[in-house]
Design a protein around this motif. Structure first.
Motif, PDB file in Angstrom:
ATOM      1  N   ILE A  15     -30.306 -23.965 -23.245  1.00  0.00           N
ATOM      2  CA  ILE A  15     -31.153 -22.985 -22.491  1.00  0.00           C
ATOM      3  C   ILE A  15     -31.416 -23.911 -20.938  1.00  0.00           C
ATOM      4  N   SER A  18     -28.816 -23.244 -18.459  1.00  0.00           N
ATOM      5  CA  SER A  18     -28.963 -21.748 -18.044  1.00  0.00           C
ATOM      6  C   SER A  18     -29.836 -21.889 -16.942  1.00  0.00           C
ATOM      7  N   ALA A  19     -31.014 -22.339 -16.961  1.00  0.00           N
ATOM      8  CA  ALA A  19     -32.097 -22.517 -15.942  1.00  0.00           C
ATOM      9  C   ALA A  19     -31.808 -23.177 -14.655  1.00  0.00           C
ATOM     10  N   LEU A  22     -29.418 -20.836 -12.955  1.00  0.00           N
ATOM     11  CA  LEU A  22     -29.812 -19.893 -12.307  1.00  0.00           C
ATOM     12  C   LEU A  22     -30.773 -20.192 -10.709  1.00  0.00           C
ATOM     13  N   ILE A  31     -36.731 -16.045 -11.819  1.00  0.00           N
ATOM     14  CA  ILE A  31     -36.002 -16.514 -12.883  1.00  0.00           C
ATOM     15  C   ILE A  31     -37.091 -15.852 -14.112  1.00  0.00           C
ATOM     16  N   ASP A  35     -33.537 -13.450 -17.968  1.00  0.00           N
ATOM     17  CA  ASP A  35     -32.537 -13.644 -17.406  1.00  0.00           C
ATOM     18  C   ASP A  35     -31.741 -15.153 -17.973  1.00  0.00           C
ATOM     19  N   ILE A  36     -32.420 -16.031 -18.379  1.00  0.00           N
ATOM     20  CA  ILE A  36     -31.927 -17.237 -19.198  1.00  0.00           C
ATOM     21  C   ILE A  36     -31.330 -16.725 -20.497  1.00  0.00           C
ATOM     22  N   ASP A  39     -27.862 -15.222 -20.053  1.00  0.00           N
ATOM     23  CA  ASP A  39     -26.857 -16.357 -19.779  1.00  0.00           C
ATOM     24  C   ASP A  39     -26.331 -17.251 -21.027  1.00  0.00           C
ATOM     25  N   THR A  40     -27.042 -16.922 -21.865  1.00  0.00           N
ATOM     26  CA  THR A  40     -27.028 -17.990 -23.026  1.00  0.00           C
ATOM     27  C   THR A  40     -26.557 -17.048 -24.299  1.00  0.00           C
ATOM     28  N   LYS A  54     -41.658 -20.298 -19.226  1.00  0.00           N
ATOM     29  CA  LYS A  54     -40.666 -20.639 -18.360  1.00  0.00           C
ATOM     30  C   LYS A  54     -41.071 -21.873 -17.856  1.00  0.00           C
ATOM     31  N   ILE A  57     -39.468 -24.996 -19.797  1.00  0.00           N
ATOM     32  CA  ILE A  57     -38.087 -25.166 -19.333  1.00  0.00           C
ATOM     33  C   ILE A  57     -38.097 -25.808 -17.939  1.00  0.00           C
TER      34      ILE A  57
END
Length: 207
Positions: A15, A18-19, A22, A31, A35-36, A39-40, A54, A57
């Protein structure tokens, strides 16, 4: 139990990775958790098993960045027997020049980010921040014979400066246009050049 802990860490890292990816192409505001998830290998609800917001993260990313910077600082301390003021300024500025992600994250509204994160995430971040503070103090004591008070004086000049260096070095076209029209003098320099000059200003003169 150990396997379960390792699996949880692997998923958290996916995770976070991915962040990070992005954030290189989007702003924090743009973001989303969706979105995250896209991408995972996670669904959006499953991400909430590891991070409630968020902001959590991104605090985890900032913690990692502090840890990476601390390792660079440790290497400076361990690899040298002596350092001049110029040596110190050069090595520390190099370490921050290579830490652009950390500096960019520090430009965000950390007050709100920390308020929107659970206490354990905030504590993890502060521990990593403290470790970086301690490592800078160790360098100052080893090479410049700084007292505790002198270390504290340096830290409370240097670290607030670090929080604000990125916007001065990475000016967008829109910001530059507005600054020029407002009559603000613009000094275009690399991060490491700003940091080098600041270190020399903040360090006490050699006897």
């Amino acid at each position: 139990m150990a396997r379960s802990k390792q699996l949880e860490e692997t998923r958290r890292n996916e995770i976070i990775a991915s962040a990070r990816k992005l954030y290189k192409v989007k702003s924090f505001k743009e973001i989303t958790i969706k979105d995250i998830a896209s991408d995972t290998s996670f669904t959006r609800p499953s991400i909430y098993n590891y991070f409630e917001t968020k902001e959590e993260i991104f605090l985890a990313i900032l913690k990692e960045e502090y840890d990476k910077w601390r390792v660079k600082l440790e290497k400076i301390r361990e690899d040298h027997e002596r350092l001049s003021r110029a040596d110190f300024a050069s090595l520390v500025s190099d370490s921050l020049g290579e830490s652009e992600m950390m500096l960019k994250l520090l430009t965000m509204n950390l007050y709100d980010m920390e308020e929107n994160s659970r206490y354990l995430f905030l504590l993890d971040l502060k521990r990593s921040y403290k470790a970086a503070l301690d490592e800078v103090s160790s360098i100052l004591k080893k090479f410049f014979n700084y007292s505790e008070e002198e270390c504290e004086n340096f830290l409370y000049l240097f670290f607030p400066f670090v929080f604000g260096v990125y916007p001065y070095a990475e000016i967008t076209e829109k910001q530059e246009k507005a600054m020029r029209e407002a009559g603000i003098i613009i000094h275009k320099e690399r991060i490491k050049d700003f940091v080098y000059k600041a270190c020399l200003c903040f360090l006490k003169e050699e006897k």
